[in-house]
Design a protein around this motif. Structure first.
Motif, short mmCIF file in Angstrom:
data_model
loop_
_atom_site.label_atom_id
_atom_site.label_comp_id
_atom_site.label_asym_id
_atom_site.label_seq_id
_atom_site.Cartn_x
_atom_site.Cartn_y
_atom_site.Cartn_z
N TRP A 102 0.84 -1.21 0.00
CA TRP A 102 0.00 0.00 0.00
C TRP A 102 0.87 1.25 0.00
O TRP A 102 0.60 2.21 -0.72
CB TRP A 102 -0.91 -0.03 1.23
N GLN A 103 1.93 1.24 0.82
CA GLN A 103 2.79 2.40 0.89
C GLN A 103 3.72 2.50 -0.32
O GLN A 103 4.04 3.58 -0.80
CB GLN A 103 3.61 2.36 2.18
N ILE A 104 4.15 1.35 -0.82
CA ILE A 104 5.12 1.35 -1.92
C ILE A 104 4.46 1.80 -3.23
O ILE A 104 5.03 2.60 -3.98
CB ILE A 104 5.73 -0.06 -2.08
N GLU A 105 3.25 1.30 -3.50
CA GLU A 105 2.62 1.54 -4.79
C GLU A 105 1.63 2.70 -4.79
O GLU A 105 1.11 3.07 -5.83
CB GLU A 105 1.92 0.26 -5.27
N GLY A 106 1.33 3.25 -3.62
CA GLY A 106 0.47 4.43 -3.57
C GLY A 106 -0.97 4.16 -3.94
O GLY A 106 -1.46 4.65 -4.97
N TRP A 107 -1.68 3.39 -3.12
CA TRP A 107 -3.10 3.08 -3.40
C TRP A 107 -4.05 4.02 -2.67
O TRP A 107 -5.27 3.83 -2.74
CB TRP A 107 -3.43 1.65 -2.94
N LYS A 108 -3.55 5.00 -1.93
CA LYS A 108 -4.38 5.70 -0.96
C LYS A 108 -5.56 6.44 -1.57
O LYS A 108 -6.56 6.68 -0.89
CB LYS A 108 -3.52 6.67 -0.15
N ASP A 109 -5.49 6.82 -2.83
CA ASP A 109 -6.62 7.51 -3.45
C ASP A 109 -7.78 6.58 -3.73
O ASP A 109 -8.92 7.03 -3.90
CB ASP A 109 -6.18 8.18 -4.75
N HIS A 110 -7.50 5.28 -3.80
CA HIS A 110 -8.53 4.32 -4.20
C HIS A 110 -8.76 3.21 -3.18
O HIS A 110 -9.85 2.65 -3.14
CB HIS A 110 -8.16 3.70 -5.55
N LEU A 111 -7.74 2.87 -2.39
CA LEU A 111 -7.87 1.77 -1.42
C LEU A 111 -7.24 2.20 -0.10
O LEU A 111 -6.18 2.82 -0.07
CB LEU A 111 -7.16 0.51 -1.92
N SER A 112 -7.90 1.88 0.99
CA SER A 112 -7.28 1.94 2.31
C SER A 112 -7.28 0.52 2.85
O SER A 112 -8.13 -0.30 2.47
CB SER A 112 -8.05 2.89 3.24
N ILE A 113 -6.36 0.23 3.75
CA ILE A 113 -6.14 -1.17 4.11
C ILE A 113 -5.93 -1.32 5.61
O ILE A 113 -5.32 -0.46 6.26
CB ILE A 113 -4.94 -1.73 3.31
N CYS A 114 -6.47 -2.40 6.12
CA CYS A 114 -6.32 -2.72 7.54
C CYS A 114 -6.22 -4.23 7.69
O CYS A 114 -7.01 -4.97 7.10
CB CYS A 114 -7.51 -2.18 8.34
N GLY A 115 -5.23 -4.67 8.44
CA GLY A 115 -5.10 -6.09 8.73
C GLY A 115 -5.84 -6.43 10.01
O GLY A 115 -5.85 -5.65 10.97
N CYS A 116 -6.48 -7.58 10.03
CA CYS A 116 -7.22 -8.02 11.20
C CYS A 116 -6.65 -9.36 11.65
O CYS A 116 -6.92 -10.39 11.05
CB CYS A 116 -8.70 -8.15 10.88
N MET A 117 -5.83 -9.32 12.71
CA MET A 117 -5.21 -10.53 13.22
C MET A 117 -6.17 -11.18 14.21
O MET A 117 -6.29 -10.76 15.36
CB MET A 117 -3.87 -10.21 13.89
N TYR A 118 -6.86 -12.18 13.72
CA TYR A 118 -7.88 -12.83 14.54
C TYR A 118 -7.27 -13.44 15.80
O TYR A 118 -6.17 -13.99 15.78
CB TYR A 118 -8.57 -13.95 13.76
N GLY A 119 -8.02 -13.34 16.89
CA GLY A 119 -7.61 -14.05 18.09
C GLY A 119 -7.94 -15.52 17.96
O GLY A 119 -8.44 -16.00 16.94
N TRP A 120 -7.69 -16.28 19.02
CA TRP A 120 -7.99 -17.71 19.01
C TRP A 120 -9.50 -17.85 19.11
O TRP A 120 -10.10 -17.72 20.17
CB TRP A 120 -7.29 -18.40 20.18
N THR A 121 -10.15 -18.13 17.98
CA THR A 121 -11.60 -18.26 17.93
C THR A 121 -11.98 -19.72 17.98
O THR A 121 -11.62 -20.50 17.10
CB THR A 121 -12.16 -17.61 16.65
N ASP A 122 -12.71 -20.09 19.02
CA ASP A 122 -13.13 -21.47 19.19
C ASP A 122 -14.43 -21.68 18.44
O ASP A 122 -15.49 -21.19 18.84
CB ASP A 122 -13.31 -21.78 20.68
N GLU A 123 -14.36 -22.39 17.33
CA GLU A 123 -15.51 -22.56 16.46
C GLU A 123 -16.62 -23.39 17.10
O GLU A 123 -17.78 -23.03 17.10
CB GLU A 123 -15.07 -23.23 15.14
N ASP A 124 -16.27 -24.55 17.63
CA ASP A 124 -17.30 -25.50 18.08
C ASP A 124 -17.16 -25.94 19.53
O ASP A 124 -17.88 -26.83 19.97
CB ASP A 124 -17.27 -26.76 17.19
N LYS A 125 -16.23 -25.33 20.26
CA LYS A 125 -15.98 -25.77 21.63
C LYS A 125 -15.69 -27.27 21.67
O LYS A 125 -16.15 -28.02 22.53
CB LYS A 125 -17.19 -25.47 22.53
#
Length: 336
Positions: free
Chosen positions: A267-290
Motif C-alpha cells: 500500500w505504501q510502496i505503490e500508492g493506493w491511498k486515493d482508491h484503497l485503504s487497508i487494515c489487517g485483522c489478526m484474529y484471536g484464538w476463535t473457538d468454532e465449536d468448543k
C-alpha cells in the motif's frame, strides 16, 4: 466483553458554570442544571487505557523507523470506544456495500460476520467459490433471520483462482453498483495436508488469496479511476494470523497468511491511498465449536484470551466504523 480497559469517569467537563455565592445549584435554570448533571455523569462510551497496559484488543501502526508494527494507544482508544458505542447505541451501515470473498460456509466466523453486516442494514455481496444449493439455502436462512430494513444479500458464484473470472466479476460489480465500500477477503481456509500430500485444491486456495487477490485490488483501482473516484477509497480488511507455519499440517494456510502480511506493505510502496485503504485483522484464538474444552482451559490458564465466533464478528464490526476507516486513509493499520 472484558477488554482490559476501564470506562473514563474523570474526563474534564466542557461546560463551565459559575454560581454566585448566594445562589444554589437548584436556583439555576432547569436546562443548565441538566447540562451540569450530564457533564458529571461518567461517559460509558469512552475508554481510558491505564498507563503500561495493552488491552487484549488493540491497534498497531507501521513504524516510521523500521518494518515493525507497533502498538498505538490513540488508535486503540478510538477502536475500543467505538465498540462500546456499538454495544450501547447500535451501528448503521445503511447505503454501504460490503463485498465478501468466501470459499464456503464451514467457518462460523464467516456466518457471524455476514449476520452482523445484515443487521447494520448494509448491502452484502457474497462471492462464493463453492456455489451450491446447500450454501445458497444457508445464506437465505441467515438473511430471513438477521436481515434488517434496507439490507440486501446478493450471492454470486466466482472462480477465485481464475484471472479471467476476476476481471469479469469486477466489471460486473461496477456495472451494477456505484462503488464497493468494504472488501473482506475471507476465503483463507486450511486443510489437513502436509507438504508430502499437498493437493491441487491447496494450490488453488493459495492462488485465490495471493496473486488473484492482488489482481482484484488492481481491477478495483482501475474501475475507480475510470469513474474518476478519488475521494472514496475502498476499505480492505485483510484476515491475518500469528500462526505463520507454527501449526503444521494445515495445507498452504501459513503461506496464505504470510502473503497477506506482505500485502500491507505494498500500500505504501505503490500508492493506493486515493482508491484503497487497508487494515489487517489478526484474529484471536476463535473457538468454532468448543470441541476441545481441555485445550481451552489450558489456554485460559496461560492467560490467553479466547473468543467465540460472535465476539470475533463484533470486533470486526468495530473496524468498519467511520473513525477507523478515516484513520486508515493515511496509514495502514493492524487490529490485533
Amino acid at each position: 466483553h472484558d477488554y482490559g480497559v476501564e470506562s473514563s469517569s474523570d474526563e474534564e467537563s466542557d461546560i463551565d458554570i459559575n454560581f454566585d455565592d448566594n445562589k444554589t445549584e437548584h436556583s439555576q435554570p432547569i436546562a443548565v442544571r441538566r447540562q451540569h448533571e450530564a457533564a458529571n455523569q461518567p461517559n460509558i462510551d469512552q475508554c481510558s487505557i491505564p498507563v503500561g497496559v495493552i488491552p487484549f484488543l488493540h491497534i498497531k501502526r507501521h513504524s516510521n523507523i523500521n518494518e515493525e508494527w507497533i502498538y498505538d494507544k490513540h488508535y486503540t482508544q478510538i477502536f475500543l470506544s467505538n465498540l462500546l458505542k456499538i454495544g450501547s447505541s447500535g451501528f448503521s451501515l445503511d447505503r454501504k456495500t460490503a463485498l465478501l470473498l468466501i470459499s464456503n460456509l464451514e467457518s462460523k466466523v464467516i456466518s457471524e460476520i455476514i449476520k452482523v453486516l445484515l443487521q447494520t442494514g448494509a448491502t452484502v455481496i457474497v462471492a462464493v467459490g463453492e456455489f451450491s444449493r446447500k450454501i445458497t439455502q444457508c445464506l437465505q436462512e441467515i438473511y430471513h433471520k438477521f436481515g434488517s430494513k434496507d439490507s440486501k444479500l446478493v450471492v454470486i458464484p466466482l472462480n477465485q483462482a481464475s484471472k479471467v473470472d476476476i476481471k469479469k466479476f469486477c466489471d460486473h460489480i461496477y456495472s451494477e453498483y456505484d462503488d464497493i465500500d468494504f472488501l473482506l477477503p475471507l476465503n483463507v481456509h486450511e486443510s489437513e495436508n502436509k507438504i508430502t500430500s499437498l493437493s491441487s485444491q491447496d494450490e488453488v486456495t493459495l492462488r485465490s488469496v495471493s496473486i488473484n487477490l492482488l489482481r482484484l485490488l488492481g481491477h478495483l483501482v482501475e474501475a475507480k479511476e475510470a469513474k474518476q473516484m478519488q475521494t472514496r477509497p475502498t476499505f480492505v480488511l485483510l484476515p491475518l494470523s500469528p500462526l505463520l507455519g507454527s501449526k503444521g499440517a494445515s495445507g498452504t494456510l501459513s503461506e496464505s497468511y504470510a502473503f497477506l502480511n506482505k500485502t500491507l506493505n505494498r500500500w505504501q510502496i505503490e500508492g493506493w491511498k486515493d482508491h484503497l485503504s487497508i487494515c489487517g485483522c489478526m484474529y484471536g484464538w476463535t473457538d468454532e465449536d468448543k470441541t476441545d474444552p481441555v485445550l481451552n482451559k489450558g489456554l485460559d490458564k496461560l492467560g490467553i484470551r479466547t473468543f467465540s465466533p460472535a465476539e470475533t464478528a463484533f470486533n470486526v464490526l468495530g473496524l468498519l466504523t467511520y473513525e477507523i476507516v478515516t484513520e486508515a486513509h493515511s496509514t495502514p493499520l493492524v487490529a490485533d
